[in-house]
Motif scaffolding. Structure first.
Motif, short mmCIF file in Angstrom:
data_model
loop_
_atom_site.label_atom_id
_atom_site.label_comp_id
_atom_site.label_asym_id
_atom_site.label_seq_id
_atom_site.Cartn_x
_atom_site.Cartn_y
_atom_site.Cartn_z
N ALA A 185 -2.48 -13.95 -10.96
CA ALA A 185 -2.64 -15.37 -11.28
C ALA A 185 -3.95 -15.63 -12.01
N VAL A 186 -5.00 -14.90 -11.66
CA VAL A 186 -6.30 -15.06 -12.31
C VAL A 186 -6.27 -14.52 -13.74
N GLY A 187 -5.37 -13.57 -14.00
CA GLY A 187 -5.24 -13.04 -15.36
C GLY A 187 -5.76 -11.63 -15.53
N VAL A 188 -5.76 -10.85 -14.47
CA VAL A 188 -6.21 -9.47 -14.56
C VAL A 188 -5.32 -8.69 -15.54
N ASP A 189 -5.91 -7.73 -16.24
CA ASP A 189 -5.15 -6.96 -17.24
C ASP A 189 -4.23 -5.92 -16.60
N GLY A 190 -4.70 -5.31 -15.52
CA GLY A 190 -3.92 -4.26 -14.89
C GLY A 190 -4.05 -4.30 -13.39
N LEU A 191 -3.10 -3.67 -12.72
CA LEU A 191 -3.14 -3.53 -11.26
C LEU A 191 -3.15 -2.05 -10.90
N PHE A 192 -3.93 -1.74 -9.89
CA PHE A 192 -4.01 -0.39 -9.35
C PHE A 192 -3.58 -0.48 -7.90
N LEU A 193 -2.69 0.42 -7.49
CA LEU A 193 -2.36 0.47 -6.07
C LEU A 193 -1.84 1.85 -5.72
N GLU A 194 -2.06 2.21 -4.47
CA GLU A 194 -1.58 3.49 -3.97
C GLU A 194 -0.37 3.27 -3.09
N THR A 195 0.61 4.15 -3.25
CA THR A 195 1.87 4.00 -2.55
C THR A 195 2.38 5.36 -2.10
N HIS A 196 3.18 5.34 -1.05
CA HIS A 196 3.66 6.58 -0.43
C HIS A 196 4.96 6.26 0.30
N PRO A 197 5.92 7.19 0.30
CA PRO A 197 7.18 6.93 1.03
C PRO A 197 6.96 6.66 2.52
N GLU A 198 5.98 7.34 3.11
CA GLU A 198 5.67 7.18 4.53
C GLU A 198 4.15 7.13 4.71
N PRO A 199 3.54 5.97 4.51
CA PRO A 199 2.08 5.89 4.57
C PRO A 199 1.48 6.44 5.85
N HIS A 200 2.16 6.31 6.95
CA HIS A 200 1.61 6.81 8.21
C HIS A 200 1.53 8.33 8.24
N LYS A 201 2.22 8.99 7.30
CA LYS A 201 2.15 10.45 7.20
C LYS A 201 1.30 10.91 6.03
N ALA A 202 0.79 9.98 5.24
CA ALA A 202 -0.03 10.33 4.07
C ALA A 202 -1.29 11.07 4.52
N LYS A 203 -1.73 12.02 3.72
CA LYS A 203 -2.87 12.85 4.10
C LYS A 203 -4.21 12.24 3.70
N SER A 204 -4.17 11.08 3.05
CA SER A 204 -5.40 10.38 2.69
C SER A 204 -5.09 8.90 2.47
N ASP A 205 -5.90 8.04 3.04
CA ASP A 205 -5.83 6.59 2.83
C ASP A 205 -4.50 5.96 3.22
N GLY A 206 -3.82 6.54 4.17
CA GLY A 206 -2.54 5.97 4.60
C GLY A 206 -2.65 4.57 5.17
N ALA A 207 -3.81 4.24 5.71
CA ALA A 207 -3.99 2.94 6.39
C ALA A 207 -3.98 1.76 5.44
N ASN A 208 -4.15 1.99 4.14
CA ASN A 208 -4.14 0.86 3.21
C ASN A 208 -3.21 1.07 2.02
N MET A 209 -2.17 1.90 2.23
CA MET A 209 -1.21 2.15 1.16
C MET A 209 0.03 1.29 1.32
N LEU A 210 0.70 1.03 0.21
CA LEU A 210 1.93 0.25 0.21
C LEU A 210 3.13 1.20 0.40
N PRO A 211 4.02 0.92 1.34
CA PRO A 211 5.24 1.73 1.43
C PRO A 211 6.01 1.68 0.12
N LEU A 212 6.45 2.82 -0.34
CA LEU A 212 7.08 2.92 -1.66
C LEU A 212 8.29 2.00 -1.80
#
Length: 271
Positions: free
Chosen positions: A224-251
Motif C-alpha cells: 500500500a505504501v508503494g514498495v518496489d519489491g517484497l522479500f519473504l521466506e517460505t517453506h512447506p513445513e516451517p516447523h521443520k525448517a533448518k533455519s528461521d522456521g519461526a518467522n517463515m510463511l507456510p508455502l
C-alpha cells in the motif's frame, strides 16, 4: 541472465518478489518450492526471483545448521535457474565469496549485519551483478545512502535496498514505513522483507523467534505504501525448517497472500 535483474523489471504495474527457503536444505526441496512459486507468480504476472542462502554464517549457536556445502548449494541455485528460467539471489558474507557466488546466481545480497562492510560491498559491486543491500537493524533509512553510494562508487549502479525492521529493545523489531519513500529517494528500488521484519531475536534458548501470523499485515502495508519489491521466506513445513522456521510463511499460504497483495497494488495504481 540479464545482469541488471531488478532494474530490468522496473517500472512495473506489480511489485516484484524475492522468495524461497531461508537456506538450501537440498535440491528436491528447492526445486519443489520454486515450482510452486513460479506457478503462482506467472499466473499473477508478478516478476519473481528465487531466494536461497547457500550458507548461513550468522547463527545463534554453534550447533545450528549452516548448509549442505557451499558449492553443492550454489549448484542447486543454478539448477533452479536452469529449470524454471527465473533469476536467483543468495547472500554473501565476505569479499572472497563474491566472485564464487557470482558464477551461480544473478543477484548478490548483503546481510543486514554486514551492510557497512566496505570491502564486501565493493567486491559485490565489482562482479557486475545486481547488489541487494539489506538495511541494518541498527541504521536509519537515511544512513543507507552511504552503503548504496559505495556500490555506485565501485562502478555498479545495479543496487537495491531492503528494509527488514529496526531493533526495538533487545528482542523485537519494528518496521518504520517512512523509510520506504526515504530510501526510494536514493534512486534505487526498495524491497520490504516481510518475514525477517517479524523476527524476535536474542531469545534465551538461542533460537530466534518470530510472529508469522503478522506476515500478511506487514506485506499489505508495504504494498500500500508503494514498495518496489517484497522479500519473504517460505517453506512447506516451517516447523521443520533448518533455519528461521519461526518467522517463515507456510508455502501453501503464499498463493492466497499474493492474490491479495496483487489486488492492493492494482487498486493503488489507479490513484
Amino acid at each position: 541472465m540479464n545482469q541488471n535483474i531488478i532494474h530490468s523489471i522496473l517500472p512495473s504495474e506489480s511489485f516484484f518478489l524475492l522468495a524461497g527457503p531461508c537456506v538450501i536444505e537440498g535440491e528436491k526441496m528447492a526445486l519443489d518450492i520454486a515450482e510452486s512459486i513460479v506457478k503462482t507468480t506467472e499466473r499473477l504476472n508478478i516478476p519473481y526471483i528465487f531466494k536461497g542462502s547457500y550458507r548461513k554464517a550468522n547463527r545463534s549457536r554453534l550447533d545450528s545448521f549452516t548448509g549442505i556445502g557451499d558449492i553443492e548449494a550454489l549448484k542447486v541455485l543454478a539448477k533452479v535457474r536452469e529449470t524454471f528460467g527465473c533469476p536467483v539471489v543468495t547472500d554473501i558474507h565476505s569479499a572472497e565469496e563474491a566472485r564464487m557466488a557470482a558464477e551461480f546466481v544473478d543477484v548478490l545480497q548483503i546481510p543486514a549485519f554486514l551492510c557497512r562492510q566496505t570491502d564486501l560491498l565493493i567486491a559485490a559491486a565489482r562482479t557486475g551483478l545486481t547488489v541487494n543491500i539489506k538495511k541494518g537493524q541498527f541504521l536509519s533509512p537515511e544512513a543507507m545512502q552511504f552503503a548504496v553510494q559505495k556500490v555506485r562508487d565501485a562502478g555498479n549502479d545495479r543496487v537495491a535496498v531492503t528494509e527488514r525492521g529496526v531493533s526495538f529493545g533487545y528482542q523485537d523489531l519494528v518496521v518504520d514505513y517512512r523509510g520506504i519513500p526515504q530510501m526510494q529517494s536514493f534512486g534505487c528500488p526498495v524491497i520490504l522483507d516481510a518475514t525477517h521484519s517479524l523476527q524476535q531475536p536474542n531469545q534465551p534458548k538461542g533460537v530466534t523467534g518470530g510472529q508469522p501470523e503478522l506476515i500478511e499485515t506487514i506485506a499489505r502495508a508495504g504494498v500500500a505504501v508503494g514498495v518496489d519489491g517484497l522479500f519473504l521466506e517460505t517453506h512447506p513445513e516451517p516447523h521443520k525448517a533448518k533455519s528461521d522456521g519461526a518467522n517463515m510463511l507456510p508455502l501453501d499460504q503464499l498463493p492466497g497472500l499474493l492474490e491479495k497483495l496483487a489486488a492492493i497494488r492494482s487498486t493503488i495504481s489507479n490513484f
